[in-house]
Design an enzyme around this catalytic site. Structure first.
Site, PDB file in Angstrom:
ATOM      1  N   LYS A 118      63.487  10.290  32.671  1.00 13.74           N
ATOM      2  CA  LYS A 118      64.778  10.419  31.987  1.00 13.74           C
ATOM      3  C   LYS A 118      65.787   9.396  32.485  1.00 13.74           C
ATOM      4  O   LYS A 118      66.574   8.871  31.701  1.00 13.74           O
ATOM      5  CB  LYS A 118      65.336  11.843  32.129  1.00 13.74           C
ATOM      6  CG  LYS A 118      64.511  12.845  31.349  1.00 13.74           C
ATOM      7  CD  LYS A 118      65.279  14.078  30.945  1.00 13.74           C
ATOM      8  CE  LYS A 118      64.432  14.880  29.957  1.00 13.74           C
ATOM      9  NZ  LYS A 118      64.977  16.138  29.582  1.00 13.74           N
ATOM     10  N   LYS A 199      53.483  13.176  24.862  1.00 12.58           N
ATOM     11  CA  LYS A 199      53.787  14.566  24.480  1.00 12.58           C
ATOM     12  C   LYS A 199      54.814  14.571  23.345  1.00 12.58           C
ATOM     13  O   LYS A 199      55.643  13.650  23.251  1.00 12.58           O
ATOM     14  CB  LYS A 199      54.273  15.384  25.681  1.00 12.58           C
ATOM     15  CG  LYS A 199      55.668  15.071  26.132  1.00 12.58           C
ATOM     16  CD  LYS A 199      56.273  16.204  26.963  1.00 12.58           C
ATOM     17  CE  LYS A 199      57.762  15.922  27.141  1.00 12.58           C
ATOM     18  NZ  LYS A 199      58.578  17.015  27.519  1.00 12.58           N
ATOM     19  N   LYS A 202      61.665  15.460  21.546  1.00 11.96           N
ATOM     20  CA  LYS A 202      62.733  15.101  20.604  1.00 11.96           C
ATOM     21  C   LYS A 202      63.112  13.633  20.750  1.00 11.96           C
ATOM     22  O   LYS A 202      63.704  13.054  19.864  1.00 11.96           O
ATOM     23  CB  LYS A 202      63.942  16.008  20.788  1.00 11.96           C
ATOM     24  CG  LYS A 202      64.543  15.903  22.148  1.00 11.96           C
ATOM     25  CD  LYS A 202      65.726  16.813  22.269  1.00 11.96           C
ATOM     26  CE  LYS A 202      66.242  16.803  23.679  1.00 11.96           C
ATOM     27  NZ  LYS A 202      65.349  17.432  24.639  1.00 11.96           N
TER      28      LYS A 202
HETATM   29  N1  AQP Z   1      55.206  18.694  23.811  1.00  8.29           N
HETATM   30  C1  AQP Z   1      55.276  19.866  24.430  1.00  8.29           C
HETATM   31  N2  AQP Z   1      54.169  20.651  24.540  1.00  8.29           N
HETATM   32  C2  AQP Z   1      54.241  21.860  25.171  1.00  8.29           C
HETATM   33  N3  AQP Z   1      55.371  22.366  25.692  1.00  8.29           N
HETATM   34  C3  AQP Z   1      56.497  21.617  25.600  1.00  8.29           C
HETATM   35  N4  AQP Z   1      57.771  21.825  26.012  1.00  8.29           N
HETATM   36  C4  AQP Z   1      58.534  20.749  25.674  1.00  8.29           C
HETATM   37  N5  AQP Z   1      57.776  19.823  25.040  1.00  8.29           N
HETATM   38  C5  AQP Z   1      56.511  20.330  24.977  1.00  8.29           C
HETATM   39  C6  AQP Z   1      58.212  23.050  26.674  1.00  8.29           C
HETATM   40  O1  AQP Z   1      59.358  23.525  25.978  1.00  8.29           O
HETATM   41  C7  AQP Z   1      60.191  24.242  26.906  1.00  8.29           C
HETATM   42  C8  AQP Z   1      61.618  23.776  26.764  1.00  8.29           C
HETATM   43  O2  AQP Z   1      61.706  22.493  27.348  1.00  8.29           O
HETATM   44  P1  AQP Z   1      63.003  21.655  27.426  1.00  8.29           P
HETATM   45  O3  AQP Z   1      64.189  22.528  27.538  1.00  8.29           O
HETATM   46  O4  AQP Z   1      62.805  20.550  28.423  1.00  8.29           O
HETATM   47  O5  AQP Z   1      62.956  21.127  25.961  1.00  8.29           O
HETATM   48  P2  AQP Z   1      63.255  19.767  25.379  1.00  8.29           P
HETATM   49  O6  AQP Z   1      64.392  19.163  26.137  1.00  8.29           O
HETATM   50  O7  AQP Z   1      63.413  20.020  23.931  1.00  8.29           O
HETATM   51  O8  AQP Z   1      61.906  18.982  25.658  1.00  8.29           O
HETATM   52  P3  AQP Z   1      61.648  17.555  25.138  1.00  8.29           P
HETATM   53  O9  AQP Z   1      61.673  17.467  23.671  1.00  8.29           O
HETATM   54  O10 AQP Z   1      60.402  17.146  25.833  1.00  8.29           O
HETATM   55  O11 AQP Z   1      62.902  16.765  25.704  1.00  8.29           O
HETATM   56  P4  AQP Z   1      63.054  15.232  26.016  1.00  8.29           P
HETATM   57  O12 AQP Z   1      62.823  14.483  24.757  1.00  8.29           O
HETATM   58  O13 AQP Z   1      64.475  15.179  26.499  1.00  8.29           O
HETATM   59  O14 AQP Z   1      62.043  14.925  27.088  1.00  8.29           O
HETATM   60  C9  AQP Z   1      59.620  23.981  28.301  1.00  8.29           C
HETATM   61  O15 AQP Z   1      58.895  25.096  28.717  1.00  8.29           O
HETATM   62  C10 AQP Z   1      58.712  22.791  28.086  1.00  8.29           C
HETATM   63  O16 AQP Z   1      57.630  22.792  29.007  1.00  8.29           O
END
Ligand code: AQP
Length: 338
Positions: A118, A199, A202
């Site tokens: 990040k 993975k 967003k």
């Molecule tokens: N791709 C994924 N597969 C399985 N689990 C996932 N989680 C996130 N992405 C995947 C799980 O979702 C929960 C919430 O995580 P978060 O609050 O970190 O959600 P996020 O910010 O929306 O995750 P992103 O999209 O991955 O964010 P960025 O783009 O900022 O990196 C957690 O339990 C996480 O493990």
């Protein structure tokens, strides 16, 4: 009361950092949240304090916190069966984070891969982003949590939470339950539809890579149909050689309540076109109704906020007990009552 006398305590959180959660969030974590309401004493939290570790607009953050709670209710969280709240309404999380930060080694925190990823994407990196995993440990430990349903990407942070609980207990005497991760292997990492080696997230670089729960059903169908598959037309599970198809098989098995083996047999001799067409319908049928339900919850903001405040009051009651214990152990005066 000991763990043996009560239902397991479950805690998990999600950041309000987008207008809609995505399929990775749902299959990796949120589906388990809904299921665990019936088997556990479950607390679920919209972690807005984590969301300010990256650039944000205060007005948008506020709207997204409410919209996140509405989506969680639309997915099936029931305030009668779980405790749903907004993190910043329970100041004990931040109080414990300070203590745990003093127990965390600088080198230990520097090894967290999410911080490295990040901070590389941000123009300005803050101490808050660096200490994100410490706040996450506080979120979990303040509720004496037994199990934490999360996706695979959170495993390292969970390890830190366990280490901090064990270290504090060892130094100051038994204070925290050491939590276990609850990670469903098949859906632990849902991959990006356009770049299946990454993975789903967003921050996907392709607009078709991330399937949002609030997408229109037709857009969901388009995203599935245009998902990157691999050369050769065989619908077969092989995460190394065929990551695109394998990811779609995992999604299909989870949403269609079947198994990868049964799907391989069903689509033997058929091409990717049939497979993706059917999966597109499965996804649209399973997730399509969420948007309308979310709008219903958002239509009555006063009731939604009442649910969240009641959840925060319940959560705070539990968190305050842990803070009282931890403050005493560490040699602090107790917090004064207002
Ligand atoms: N791709 C994924 N597969 C399985 N689990 C996932 N989680 C996130 N992405 C995947 C799980 O979702 C929960 C919430 O995580 P978060 O609050 O970190 O959600 P996020 O910010 O929306 O995750 P992103 O999209 O991955 O964010 P960025 O783009 O900022 O990196 C957690 O339990 C996480 O493990």
């Amino acid at each position: 009361m000991t763990t043996a006398d009560r239902k397991p305590r479950v805690f998990s959180g999600i950041q309000p950092t987008s207008d809609s959660f995505h399929l990775g969030n749902y299959l990796g974590a949120l589906r388990q949240w809904v299921a665990m309401q019936d088997t556990a004493d479950a607390l679920y939290c919209v972690v807005d304090q984590h969301a300010i570790t990256v650039d944000h607009d205060p007005k948008v953050l506020h709207q997204r916190s409410r919209a996140s709670a509405a989506q969680l209710l639309a997915l099936g969280l029931d305030p009668e069966r779980c405790t749903l709240f907004i993190q910043s309404q329970v100041p004990e999380h931040a109080m414990l984070a300070w203590i745990l930060g003093t127990e965390t080694g600088f080198g230990e925190a520097s090894r967290m891969t999410q911080f490295k990823d990040k901070s590389a994407k941000q123009e300005r990196t803050t101490v808050g982003l660096f200490t994100y995993p410490v706040l996450m440990a506080a979120d979990i430990l303040v509720y004496q949590t037994d199990q934490v349903p999360v996706g695979e990407d959170q495993r390292q942070h969970l390890e830190l939470s366990r280490d901090l609980a064990g270290r504090f207990n060892g130094t100051y005497g038994d204070t925290f339950i050491v939590p276990e991760p609850y990670i469903v292997k098949e859906t632990a990492t849902i991959k990006d539809l356009a770049e299946p080696e990454k993975k789903m997230s967003k921050s996907s670089t392709s607009p078709r890579g991330c399937l949002y729960l609030l997408d229109e059903p037709n857009l969901m169908r388009k995203k599935i149909k245009s998902a990157v598959t691999d050369s050769g037309g065989e619908v077969r599970y092989d995460m190394d050689a065929k990551p695109g198809v394998s990811n779609l098989l995992n999604i299909y098995a989870a949403l269609g309540e079947t198994t990868v083996g049964k799907l391989e047999a069903e689509y033997a001799g058929k091409g990717y076109g049939d497979f993706k067409g059917d999966l597109a319908d499965v996804v649209a049928d399973a997730l399509g109704p969420i948007a309308a339900k979310t709008r219903e919850y958002l239509a009555d903001k006063a009731e939604l906020d009442r649910i969240l405040t009641a959840g925060a009051e319940k959560a705070r009651h539990l968190a305050a007990r842990t803070i009282a214990k931890a403050y005493k152990r560490i040699g602090f005066y107790p917090p004064v009552a207002l």
